[in-house]
Scaffold this motif. Structure first.
Motif, PDB file in Angstrom:
ATOM      1  N   LEU A   1       0.961  -1.590  -0.095  1.00 29.56           N
ATOM      2  CA  LEU A   1       0.010  -0.260   0.361  1.00 29.56           C
ATOM      3  C   LEU A   1       1.021   1.640   0.048  1.00 29.56           C
ATOM      4  CD1 LEU A   1      -2.914  -1.122   1.893  1.00 29.56           C
ATOM      5  CD2 LEU A   1      -2.997  -1.322   0.465  1.00 29.56           C
ATOM      6  N   ALA A   2       2.044   1.800   0.541  1.00 29.64           N
ATOM      7  CA  ALA A   2       2.524   2.273   0.463  1.00 29.64           C
ATOM      8  C   ALA A   2       3.387   2.889  -0.481  1.00 29.64           C
ATOM      9  CB  ALA A   2       4.597   1.971   1.506  1.00 29.64           C
ATOM     10  N   GLU A   3       3.683   1.598  -1.200  1.00 27.63           N
ATOM     11  CA  GLU A   3       4.232   1.451  -2.716  1.00 27.63           C
ATOM     12  C   GLU A   3       3.096   2.178  -3.637  1.00 27.63           C
ATOM     13  OE1 GLU A   3       5.546  -1.493  -6.401  1.00 27.63           O
ATOM     14  OE2 GLU A   3       6.049  -2.127  -3.866  1.00 27.63           O
TER      15      GLU A   3
ATOM     16  N   VAL B   1       0.821   6.970  -6.745  1.00 31.94           N
ATOM     17  CA  VAL B   1       0.270   8.236  -7.481  1.00 31.94           C
ATOM     18  C   VAL B   1       0.596   9.896  -7.145  1.00 31.94           C
ATOM     19  CG1 VAL B   1      -1.895   6.989  -7.258  1.00 31.94           C
ATOM     20  CG2 VAL B   1      -0.592   8.134  -5.439  1.00 31.94           C
ATOM     21  N   GLY B   2       1.989   9.177  -6.816  1.00 29.72           N
ATOM     22  CA  GLY B   2       3.273  11.078  -6.492  1.00 29.72           C
ATOM     23  C   GLY B   2       2.763  11.355  -4.839  1.00 29.72           C
ATOM     24  N   LEU B   3       2.459  10.022  -3.888  1.00 28.78           N
ATOM     25  CA  LEU B   3       2.872  10.965  -2.392  1.00 28.78           C
ATOM     26  C   LEU B   3       3.508  10.411  -1.885  1.00 28.78           C
ATOM     27  CD1 LEU B   3      -1.348   9.854  -1.891  1.00 28.78           C
ATOM     28  CD2 LEU B   3      -0.165  12.007  -2.185  1.00 28.78           C
ATOM     29  N   ASP B   4       3.894  10.296  -0.777  1.00 29.55           N
ATOM     30  CA  ASP B   4       5.042   9.840   0.207  1.00 29.55           C
ATOM     31  C   ASP B   4       5.145   8.560   0.422  1.00 29.55           C
ATOM     32  OD1 ASP B   4       7.252   9.548   1.539  1.00 29.55           O
ATOM     33  OD2 ASP B   4       7.387  11.631   2.686  1.00 29.55           O
ATOM     34  N   PRO B   5       5.088   7.393   0.235  1.00 26.86           N
ATOM     35  CA  PRO B   5       5.513   5.745   0.288  1.00 26.86           C
ATOM     36  C   PRO B   5       5.784   5.792   1.919  1.00 26.86           C
ATOM     37  CG  PRO B   5       7.153   6.487  -0.757  1.00 26.86           C
ATOM     38  CD  PRO B   5       6.367   7.708  -0.991  1.00 26.86           C
ATOM     39  N   GLU B   6       6.740   6.406   2.880  1.00 21.17           N
ATOM     40  CA  GLU B   6       6.741   6.681   4.135  1.00 21.17           C
ATOM     41  C   GLU B   6       5.299   7.437   4.723  1.00 21.17           C
ATOM     42  OE1 GLU B   6      11.332   8.130   4.892  1.00 21.17           O
ATOM     43  OE2 GLU B   6      12.324   6.854   3.226  1.00 21.17           O
ATOM     44  N   ALA B   7       5.002   8.125   4.922  1.00 22.18           N
ATOM     45  CA  ALA B   7       4.257   8.587   5.594  1.00 22.18           C
ATOM     46  C   ALA B   7       3.064   7.756   4.911  1.00 22.18           C
ATOM     47  CB  ALA B   7       4.030  10.080   4.590  1.00 22.18           C
ATOM     48  N   ALA B   8       2.277   7.560   3.943  1.00 26.87           N
ATOM     49  CA  ALA B   8       1.859   6.221   4.049  1.00 26.87           C
ATOM     50  C   ALA B   8       1.962   5.103   5.155  1.00 26.87           C
ATOM     51  CB  ALA B   8       2.006   6.072   2.031  1.00 26.87           C
ATOM     52  N   ARG B   9       3.428   4.429   5.068  1.00 26.47           N
ATOM     53  CA  ARG B   9       3.411   3.585   5.720  1.00 26.47           C
ATOM     54  C   ARG B   9       3.520   4.110   7.337  1.00 26.47           C
ATOM     55  NH1 ARG B   9       5.853  -1.419   5.765  1.00 26.47           N
ATOM     56  NH2 ARG B   9       4.944  -2.448   7.799  1.00 26.47           N
TER      57      ARG B   9
END
Length: 221
Positions: free
Chosen positions: A145-147, A152-160
């Protein structure tokens, strides 16, 4: 003096799950109707879990369909072939295999909710459709999900970090409950301009009729 005619997009709220093939088809049909009529749509995605009790490891898709719907292997295969054909006609790839698995989608809905605050809910929803149906990826996996967030141009680390903290879990669960209380039991369910509930994937022509109806409605005063 004639009544003013609206020029803004038609709002369509779509209650759906990212592992629902008819949600992909319904959205693609709506998008095709929008393109054909020239009437823009303002889409708002809302969470629904087809299988809220799905375990973390998921379940083989064929076994899941047989258990939940009583479908035979032959009828299940025929249904997948039909969806694959319809999807191809709409420019979407359904790539089913004997190893395809149904997945828990609660965290995927949390990602969409988080992305929405950054103006990327629609892009994230589409990326998750592709991840599950085209790539066969595990949309319950926080790493995946972070990937997807990164795609889509979002921060994967922030998402995780958001997913690991579970900071959106309560909000998503509340939204799901709201739709259940409003009688939504199947997806996709589309609500046009907050007035007309349209269940299922109804086809490009039907959506075109609805878009014209609401585009031609008098503007709110």
């Amino acid at each position: 003096m004639p009544a003013p005619v609206r020029v803004d997009p038609v709002r369509v709220d779509i209650v759906s799950d990212v592992v629902c093939p008819w949600c992909v088809i319904g959205w693609r049909q709506l998008a095709a109707a929008s393109a054909a009529t020239g009437i823009p749509v303002e889409v708002h995605w809302h969470p629904f879990e087809l299988n809220p009790d799905m375990p973390a490891e998921g379940e083989n898709l064929r076994a899941h369909v047989a258990r939940k719907y009583g479908a035979s292997a032959e009828s299940s295969r025929a249904a997948r072939d039909r969806m694959t054909e319809i999807g191809a006609g709409l420019g979407f790839v359904f790539d089913y295999s004997d190893e395809s698995r149904m997945r828990n989608t609660f965290k995927a809905h949390q990602l969409i909710d988080w992305a929405g605050e950054q103006g990327r809910a629609h892009e994230t929803k589409q990326a998750l459709f592709e991840a599950f149906f085209t790539r066969g990826e595990d949309v319950s996996d926080p790493a995946l999900l972070a990937e997807v967030a990164g795609r889509v141009g979002l921060d994967p680390e922030a998402a995780r970090a958001m997913l690991d903290a579970g900071e959106r879990a309560g909000k998503v669960r509340e939204h799901q409950t709201e739709w259940l209380e409003r009688g939504i039991r199947a997806v996709p369910s589309m609500i046009f301009e907050g007035r007309r509930l349209v269940p299922g994937a109804q086809g490009e022509d039907s959506y075109a009729v609805l878009l014209r109806r609401y585009a031609e409605a008098p503007a709110a005063t």
